[in-house]
Design a protein around this motif. Structure first.
Motif, short mmCIF file in Angstrom:
data_model
loop_
_atom_site.label_atom_id
_atom_site.label_comp_id
_atom_site.label_asym_id
_atom_site.label_seq_id
_atom_site.Cartn_x
_atom_site.Cartn_y
_atom_site.Cartn_z
N LEU A 88 9.24 35.42 3.51
CA LEU A 88 8.15 34.43 3.45
C LEU A 88 6.86 35.01 4.03
O LEU A 88 6.90 35.83 4.96
N GLN A 89 5.74 34.56 3.49
CA GLN A 89 4.43 35.00 3.99
C GLN A 89 4.28 34.69 5.48
O GLN A 89 3.74 35.50 6.24
N THR A 90 4.80 33.56 5.91
CA THR A 90 4.76 33.18 7.33
C THR A 90 5.41 34.26 8.19
O THR A 90 4.89 34.67 9.23
N VAL A 91 6.58 34.72 7.73
CA VAL A 91 7.34 35.74 8.47
C VAL A 91 6.59 37.07 8.45
O VAL A 91 6.43 37.73 9.48
N LEU A 92 6.10 37.44 7.29
CA LEU A 92 5.40 38.72 7.14
C LEU A 92 4.18 38.79 8.07
O LEU A 92 3.95 39.80 8.75
N GLN A 93 3.42 37.70 8.10
CA GLN A 93 2.21 37.68 8.95
C GLN A 93 2.56 37.75 10.44
O GLN A 93 1.91 38.45 11.21
N GLU A 94 3.62 37.04 10.82
CA GLU A 94 4.02 37.03 12.23
C GLU A 94 4.54 38.41 12.66
O GLU A 94 4.24 38.89 13.74
N PRO A 101 5.29 48.83 13.91
CA PRO A 101 6.35 49.69 13.34
C PRO A 101 7.33 48.91 12.46
O PRO A 101 7.72 49.37 11.40
N VAL A 102 7.74 47.70 12.93
CA VAL A 102 8.69 46.90 12.14
C VAL A 102 8.01 46.43 10.85
O VAL A 102 8.62 46.43 9.78
N TYR A 103 6.74 46.06 10.94
CA TYR A 103 5.99 45.63 9.75
C TYR A 103 5.97 46.73 8.69
O TYR A 103 6.21 46.48 7.51
N LYS A 104 5.73 47.98 9.13
CA LYS A 104 5.71 49.11 8.19
C LYS A 104 7.08 49.30 7.54
O LYS A 104 7.18 49.52 6.32
#
Length: 951
Positions: A88-94, A101-104
Motif C-alpha cells: 500500500l502507498q501508506t506503507v511505502l511512504q512510511e 535502506p529498507v525502502y531501497k
C-alpha cells in the motif's frame, strides 16, 4: 475528485498566512489483479492462482503487510517464495520516511517481475482514502488506512464478475491491537510469524524471522548486565546542555572490550573519546551513532596495548570478564591517559546484515546458536535456527534484531547462506558484502542509457571538437589493462618549445547528468580492483571499449595541452574536447625498452623520450617544493591459467616510465583544479591531503631515534629532506623501512567542495590546489570534474546539482566512503590470495624486520612477500613473567633479549587453517631463539598498496 483543507498559520513576524492543501482522489486506480474484470487495467501484476502451501490458508490469497512487517521482516519478504503481495502507498511512504535502506530493498523487490509485488495508491483512491480523525495519532490513522484498503480489496475481488476461485486477501501484522481491530472489521488477519510458520513447504523461512518483542523476552536471562539506554528526549536535552556528546562508535579490531567514539569537529578534524569495559560500551555496535557521557578525569584511562579477542566458547550471560577488564586496567597505568567516557544511549543504529559463520551449540537438540561475524569489530550474535547442521561450515548472513540489557550478546536472525567457507567465490562475495562494495550486475534501466552499437563518432561530434588524430599519441599502462583512461603526446613546435598533451577518455560524453547510468556510477563511486577480478563503476561497453583509449581506433577525449620550454616551465595551458587516435598501447616495460633502445628513433619513441626528460625535471621540482616520496611494498600474484590460484608472489618493481606517467597525470590534475576553481569558487570538486597532527609522528621519531637518525616534521619539505638523508651504515634497507613508517603517519586524502572548506592544501604533493581529472572510467569524482571543466570552457551546459555546493558536499562524502571501502576490499583480496599462496607452499623460512613493538607482540615485515605478520609472545611462566614492555623505547624485553623497531629477525611462515573463518598466516620466531616462550597463532595482513601519489 478534490479534497482540500484550508487553515491559517501565524508567521514569525506576527502576521497570518492562509494555507490551502489539495488532495486529489480518483476512481480509476487499478487493483492490479489478473482475476479482476472491473478495473480497466492495461497490465496486471497479481496472479489469479496465487497459491502458497499454508496450513492456515488453503486457498489462493494475496498478502498485505503493514509498515512494521516491512520494516522488520524485509529478509523474509525478499525470499523467492513470497509472491503476490500488495504494498500500500501508506506503507511505502512510511517505510521511506523511517528507513532508507529498507525502502531501497522494497523498491528493488517491487521491480522484480517474478515476485508479483503490486503498489496500490490507496491514498489517492476515492474509496480507500481516509481523513485523520480528531485526537487520532498519525500511526493509528495509518493503521486504519491499511485496514480500510484491505477491506476494499476483499470486497472488490468478491464482487468482480469473473470467478475468482475463492481468492482472498490476508492482512499481515505484528501489532496485537491492529490485529484485533482488523478481526472486528471482519478481515482475514494473521500475525506475520504465525503465517510464515504455516508455510509447510518452506520451513527454513522461519529462521529468517526477525525476533518480535515476545520472542526477545523469552530468550534473555533475568540478570541485568548493562545499564538502561536513556530515551531520545533525555539524550537530546543532554547534548543541548553539554552533559553528553554525540559521535560515531568505532569498535577496536584487536580488543573487544575497547572502542573509541569519534566526535565530528570542523572539516576533517574531530576528537576521540575512549570507551573501555563491557558496561561502558553498553551494547553499542560498530558504526552506531551514540550519546556519550565523559567520566571524571580521575577515571580516565589509556588505550590498551593488550590484544584481546572474544574467541573462546560462548560466555554465559551472567559471567563478567573480570580477568580481562583487569588486564585493561593494568595497561591503563602505563601510558598517557585519554579522555574516557561511557555510552548512555543509542541515537541511530547502523546495523546491516553481517557475514560470518555459525558456532553450533554443544547442547543436543538446541535451536539457539552463536554466530561469529567475519568482522572482528562486530560482537557475536545469538540466533535461533533449525538448520544448524546444514549451515555448519557455511558462510552465512545474519541480521541483528535487538540487544536486551540482560543479554551478553545481541539477538538476531538468519538471512541467507553464501556458500562453503574457504571457497574462492564465497570468500570473494563475503569480501564485497563486508566492505559494502556494490557489485550486482548492472540493471536493464542502467543499460538502457548505453549507446546503441555499432557506435561511431558523428559529424556533429567532429564540429564541436578539436581534431587531434594526426598527433603521435600513445598510452602507457600495466600489463593486461583494458580500461585505458589516459594517453600522452610530446612534440617539438616550430618555435623550439615543446607541446605536451594529456588526453583523457571523455566519459562524461556518454554519461549524462541525472539518468539511471549516472546515478549508478555516482553510487558506486569507484572501480574496485581485486586479485584477478575487477568490479566496474560503469558497464563494460564503456569501461573496456568505447571510453578505453585503445590503439588505432578513434576515441573521444578531453585534452589538457601545455606549451613548455625545455626546462619544463609551462608557458601556455589550454583545455579542449578532442578526437584522438592512439598510435600504441604500451606497457610500462615496453615503453621503457623503447626509451632505452638507441636504435629506435620513430615518432612514438621520440615522443616518449621527450616526455621522460620533462618528467624527470617536473619530479625534481616537486621534490624541491617538499613533495613526499613515501614507500610501501606492493605485491603481484602470478595466477595459474586454469585454476586461477596464485602460484607465485613477488613485489612490484617500478620503472622510470611509471614515474613519467605519474608526473603528467599530477600536472594535469593541478592545472584542471586551478581552472575549475577560478571559474566556480563555490562548487569546484577538489581533493586535499591534510597535514598529520604532530602526535602522528611519534612512532616515526622514536624509530629513527633508536638508530641515532634525526627526522624533522615541522613541514612536508623538512620531512622529505630528512628522509632523503636518513641512512645507517651496513643497513641499506633502513631508508625504505623509515618511509614505510612515514606512510603510516599520514592522514587520508579526501574529496571536498570548495565552497564548504577553506583548506585546499595537498600535503603529500606539496601543492596548494589539486583534484582528480585523469581517471573518469574508474572514478566518479573525475566525471564531475570533467563536467565542471566543460562548462568552464563552454563545451557543455550546466545543471542545478553541479552548482549546488551542499549537494556536491554530500556527493563527496559518498565518494570518500566508497574510495576507503574499495581500498579495504583490495587489501582483503590480497590477504585472501596470500593465504591461498601459503596454503600450497607449506612452511617457508624468511628474513624480516620488526616494524612495531607491542606489549605482547612484535609486528614483522617480510620484504620478499610484502607481508606483515604479528608474532605474539605469551610467557608460560605465570609466576614471574619474563616479558617487559617499555613504551618509551619502544622495546619489548623477553628473557634478556630486547626487540626494537627495525631489528632483523628470522621467522617461519605457514598457513594456520584451524579456524576456517579467520585463517591466519602463522609466524614463528626462529632467530633469535627464546626458550620457554610459546608463540600463539597471529594475524597477518599484507601491506597496503604503494601510495600512487594520489594521481
Amino acid at each position: 475528485m478534490l479534497k482540500s483543507k484550508t487553515f491559517v498559520k501565524k508567521t514569525r513576524s506576527g502576521g497570518v498566512m492562509k494555507i490551502v492543501r489539495e488532495h486529489y482522489l480518483r476512481d480509476d486506480i487499478w487493483c492490479g489483479s489478473e482475476a479482476c474484470t472491473e478495473c480497466k487495467q492495461e497490465s496486471t501484476v497479481l496472479q489469479t492462482d496465487a497459491c502458497m502451501e499454508s496450513s492456515l490458508c488453503s486457498y489462493p490469497h494475496y498478502l498485505i503487510p503493514d509498515t512494521n512487517v516491512v520494516l522488520h521482516q524485509i529478509d523474509v519478504l525478499e525470499d523467492a517464495v513470497i509472491r503476490n503481495v500488495i504494498i500500500l502507498q501508506t506503507v511505502l511512504q512510511e517505510v521511506r520516511h523511517r528507513s532508507a535502506p529498507v525502502y531501497k530493498r522494497l523498491k528493488d523487490i517491487i521491480h522484480e517481475k517474478e515476485k508479483h509485488f503490486y503498489t496500490f495508491t490507496n491514498e489517492h483512491h476515492r474509496e480507500t482514502f481516509i481523513e485523520r480523525e480528531p485526537g487520532e495519532s498519525a500511526n493509528d490513522r495509518n493503521d486504519r488506512a491499511i485496514r480500510v484498503a484491505a477491506k476494499w480489496y476483499s470486497q472488490h475481488l468478491k464482487t468482480s464478475e469473473s470467478d475468482t476461485d475463492g481468492l482472498k486477501v490476508v492482512l499481515l501484522t505484528n501489532d496485537q491491537g491492529n490485529k484485533q481491530k482488523a478481526e472486528e472489521s471482519g478481515l482475514l488477519v494473521y500475525k506475520f510469524e504465525e503465517y510464515i510458520k504455516s508455510l509447510t513447504a518452506n520451513p527454513e523461512l522461519v529462521d529468517r524471522l526477525a525476533l518480535s518483542n515476545d520472542d526477545k523476552n523469552e530468550i534473555t536471562s533475568s540478570k541485568v548486565l548493562f545499564p538502561e539506554h536513556l530515551p531520545l528526549s533525555r539524550i537530546q536535552a543532554g547534548i543541548k546542555s553539554g552533559s553528553f556528546v554525540q559521535g560515531t562508535f568505532r569498535a577496536s579490531r584487536d580488543n573487544y572490550l575497547e572502542a573509541t567514539v569519534f566526535i565530528q569537529g570542523e572539516g576533517e578534524d574531530g576528537t576521540e573519546i575512549l570507551i573501555q569495559g563491557l558496561q561502558n560500551l553498553n551494547r553499542a555496535v560498530h558504526q552506531d551513532v551514540v550519546a556519550v557521557q565523559l567520566l571524571p578525569r580521575n577515571q580516565w584511562v589509556a588505550p590498551s596495548s593488550v590484544v584481546l579477542q572474544d574467541e573462546g566458547a560462548a560466555k554465559d550471560d551472567n559471567v563478567e570478564e573480570e580477568e580481562e577488564e583487569k588486564a585493561l586496567r593494568i595497561s591503563a597505568a602505563e601510558a598517557a591517559r585519554k579522555a574516557t567516557g561511557k555510552v548512555v544511549g543509542i541515537i541511530k543504529r547502523n546495523w546491516r546484515p553481517f557475514c560470518g559463520m555459525l558456532n553450533v551449540s554443544q547442547i543436543k537438540e538446541s535451536t539457539r546458536h552463536l554466530f561469529t561475524p567475519a568482522d572482528r569489530r562486530i560482537p557475536r550474535i545469538r540466533i535461533e535456527t533449525r538448520q544448524a547442521s546444514t549451515l555448519a561450515g557455511q558462510r552465512i548472513m545474519v541480521s541483528i534484531d535487538g540487544w536486551p540489557k540482560d543479554s551478553r550478546y545481541p539477538n538476531g536472525h538468519f538471512v541467507r547462506s553464501l556458500g562453503g567457507a574457504g571457497e574462492k567465490d564465497t570468500e570473494q562475495e563475503v569480501l564485497l558484502l563486508e566492505h559494502d562494495v556494490p557489485h550486482q550486475a548492472f540493471s536493464q534501466a542502467v543499460l538502457n542509457f548505453l549507446p546503441k552499437m555499432p557506435w561511431a563518432i558523428t559529424p556533429e561530434d567532429m564540429v564541436r571538437r578539436e581534431d587531434l588524430r594526426h598527433l603521435t599519441v600513445c598510452s602507457v599502462d600495466p600489463p593486461g589493462c583494458t580500461d585505458i583512461d589516459d594517453a600522452l603526446h610530446c612534440r617539438e613546435l616550430e618555435n623550439g618549445n615543446l607541446e605536451v598533451g594529456v588526453h583523457i577518455a571523455d566519459v562524461s560524453h556518454f554519461i549524462r547528468p541525472g539518468n539511471a547510468l549516472d546515478k549508478e556510477a555516482a553510487n558506486r563511486g569507484t572501480t574496485v580492483y581485486l586479485c584477478g577480478k575487477r568490479i566496474d563503476m560503469v558497464p563494460e561497453l564503456l569501461s573496456s571499449n568505447l571510453c578505453s583509449l585503445r590503439s588505432n581506433v578513434e576515441r573521444l577525449a578531453f585534452s589538457c595541452i601545455w606549451e613548455m620550454n625545455h626546462e619544463a616551465e609551462i608557458l601556455k595551458t589550454r583545455f579542449t574536447k578532442s578526437v584522438i587516435n592512439s598510435k600504441a598501447s604500451l606497457t610500462y616495460a615496453e615503453a621503457q625498452m623503447r626509451i632505452d633502445d638507441t636504435n629506435k628513433n620513430d615518432d612514438i619513441t621520440k615522443s616518449l623520450r621527450g616526455l621522460n626528460k620533462l618528467a624527470k625535471i617536473l619530479k625534481r621540482q616537486r621534490i624541491e617544493k617538499g613533495a613526499l616520496t613515501l614507500s610501501s611494498l606492493e605485491v603481484r600474484f602470478h595466477m595459474d591459467s586454469e585454476t586461477h590460484d596464485p602460484i607465485d608472489l613477488q613485489t612490484k618493481e617500478l620503472m622510470e616510465t611509471n614515474s613519467m606517467v605519474e608526473e603528467f597525470m599530477l600536472l594535469a590534475n593541478i592545472s584542471v583544479a586551478q581552472k575549475i576553481y577560478d571559474e566556480f569558487q563555490e562548487c569546484a570538486l577538489l581533493r586535499k591531503h591534510p597535514a598529520p597532527p604532530p602526535s602522528n609522528y611519534d612512532i616515526l621519531l622514536k624509530a629513527a631515534k633508536s638508530k641515532d637518525v634525526a627526522i624533522y616534521t615541522d613541514t612536508a619539505k623538512a620531512l622529505a629532506d630528512s628522509l632523503d638523508v636518513a641512512k645507517v651504515d651496513g643497513f641499506p634497507y633502513f631508508n625504505t623501512l623509515l618511509r614505510i613508517l612515514a606512510t603510516r603517519c599520514m592522514m587520508q586524502a579526501v574529496y571536498f567542495c570548495s565552497g564548504m572548506d577553506n583548506d585546499f592544501h595537498h600535503y603529500g604533493l606539496a601543492s596548494p590546489i589539486y583534484t582528480h581529472f585523469t581517471s573518469p572510467i574508474r572514478r566518479y569524482a573525475d566525471i564531475i570534474v570533467h563536467r565542471l571543466l566543460a562548462v568552464a570552457i563552454g563545451a557543455d551546459s550546466t545543471y542545478p546539482d553541479l552548482m549546488d555546493k551542499h549537494k556536491q558536499s554530500a556527493l563527496c562524502n559518498n565518494l570518500n566512503y566508497r574510495h576507503k571501502m574499495a581500498q579495504y576490499a583490495q587489501r582483503a583480496s590480497v590477504a585472501f590470495h596470500t593465504q591461498l599462496f601459503f596454503k600450497s607452499r607449506g612452511i617457508l623460512n624468511e628474513e624480516g624486520f620488526v616494524l612495531f613493538v607491542r606489549k605482547n607482540a612484535i609486528i614483522v615485515l617480510i620484504p620478499k612477500f610484502g607481508l606483515e605478520g604479528t608474532v605474539f609472545f605469551d610467557s608460560k611462566d605465570k609466576v614471574a613473567p619474563s616479558i617487559v614492555f617499555d613504551e618509551e623505547g619502544p622495546t619489548l624485553t623477553i628473557q634478556q633479549h630486547t626487540f626494537r623497531i627495525f631489528d632483523k629477525v628470522k621467522v617461519t611462515i605457514s598457513l594456520d587453517a584451524s579456524n576456517i573463518q579467520h585463517q591466519k598466516i602463522r609466524m614463528a620466531l626462529t632467530d633469535p631463539v627464546i626458550p620457554g616462550v610459546s608463540v600463539p597463532v597471529p594475524d597477518a595482513e599484507p601491506q597496503a598498496k604503494k601510495p600512487k601519489l594520489d594521481r
